[in-house]
Design an enzyme around this catalytic site. Structure first.
Site, short mmCIF file in Angstrom:
data_model
loop_
_atom_site.label_atom_id
_atom_site.label_comp_id
_atom_site.label_asym_id
_atom_site.label_seq_id
_atom_site.Cartn_x
_atom_site.Cartn_y
_atom_site.Cartn_z
N VAL A 114 0.86 -1.18 0.00
CA VAL A 114 0.00 0.00 0.00
C VAL A 114 0.89 1.23 0.00
CG1 VAL A 114 -1.75 1.28 1.26
CG2 VAL A 114 -1.81 -1.22 1.25
N CYS A 115 0.62 2.14 -0.92
CA CYS A 115 1.34 3.40 -0.99
C CYS A 115 2.84 3.13 -1.11
CB CYS A 115 0.99 4.26 0.22
SG CYS A 115 1.37 6.01 0.07
#
Length: 327
Positions: A114-115
């Site tokens: 994520v990210c």
């Protein structure tokens, strides 16, 4: 269907809070929407059991230490963290997480970042030879640090084999919904999206940001103002001659200044803005293609087809089928 889908999320000091709690909430709602049949079981793992303080100052409590994670995992989820420096954010590389990933990733059916968590996967050697995404602000860093990784900074999320990578910040929800859709189907994922009151359940091929945000602000305020004018006037005359006249510049001088400030020719920039507007209308309305072409300044259905094929490699009909968001 497995009775339990074990999801382990790595946490470490200053981890982005939403990167952890957003996907966890999606999996919890999937359990609720299916009456528990989805079987997601989320665990937080850290260097040691105990409290971890996130970037938001909110404290999380791990369920187990990295060394205690054993057995088969359904999903291994890796969030990220950044250090803020004068020249911009830099993804933090937590070496404890990297070392753990090298042994834990083979235990998992799939791995997702994520990210800026993609930087941790890359540091563990899990992204070599793959095409991945991350938050746009650290995409150049990821590409420079890992030349064997192909970095695409545009999509909300990408899947390459059993490895998923997502952008930030709220895109963590989109990625988690895509994982739920893979496991349980689109109907369950859409039900979860409705519970989250998410306006869209966005697909991975969609962009992280709009055309005016693709480049940083121009050094010339008049160019930034022109970009906003373009976005608000797509159905009007946006030829290079008309834009140059608006700027009180010769067409040749205007073209040179615009490219210097935006990295694009005026014609290419205008076409990209019009295609983006067409995409939004295809996603959110049932308007006929000829009306969309006119509203976005593309003029005709033929031009709409040609522009979409050039920009995103698909047709208006195919794009609408894939990304339609309302009934």
């Amino acid at each position: 269907m497995p009775s339990t889908r074990r999801v382990v999320i790595a946490v470490f000091p200053d981890v982005d809070l939403l990167d952890v709690t957003g996907p966890a909430e999606v999996f919890a709602l999937a359990n609720r929407e299916t009456g528990g049949r989805s079987g997601y079981r989320v665990q937080l793992a850290g260097r040691t059991p105990g409290v971890v303080t996130t970037s938001a100052g909110v404290r999380l409590v791990t369920d187990l230490a990295f060394a205690e994670v054993d057995g088969v995992l359904d999903t291994l989820l890796v969030p990220g963290a950044v250090d803020l420096r004068p020249d911009g954010p830099v993804a933090r590389i937590d070496q404890d997480v990297v070392a753990w990933l090298k042994t834990a990733a083979p235990l998992a059916r799939r791995v997702a970042s994520v990210c800026v968590g993609a930087h941790l996967l890359a540091a563990a050697g899990l992204l070599d030879g793959r095409t991945v995404t991350t938050h746009w602000s650290t995409a150049d860093q990821l590409a420079a640090d890992h030349p064997l990784v192909t970095v695409d900074p545009d999509p909300i999320f990408l899947r390459c084999g059993n490895v998923w990578t997502g952008a930030g910040i709220s895109a963590c929800m989109d990625l988690a919904l895509a994982l739920v859709a893979e496991d349980l189907g689109e109907e369950v994922a859409l039900a979860v999206a409705r519970q989250l009151v998410m306006y869209l359940k966005r697909q991975g091929g969609q962009s992280q940001f709009s055309v005016p945000l693709r480049q940083p602000p121009a050094s010339r305020r008049d160019i930034d103002e022109l970009r906003m004018f373009i976005a608000d006037s797509l159905a009007g005359d946006l030829s290079a001659a008309a834009l140059a006249a608006r700027m009180c510049l010769s067409e040749r001088h205007f073209a040179r200044v615009f490219r210097q400030e935006t990295g694009s020719t005026p014609a290419a920039y205008v076409e990209a803005a019009r295609v983006e507007a067409a995409r939004r209308l295809l996603e959110s309305t049932d308007r006929p293609f000829d009306e969309i072409a006119t509203a976005c300044g593309l003029g005709s259905v033929e031009t709409l087809h040609r522009a979409l094929r050039k920009q995103i490699g698909t047709t208006p009909a195919a794009y609408r089928r894939r990304f339609r968001t309302t009934g």
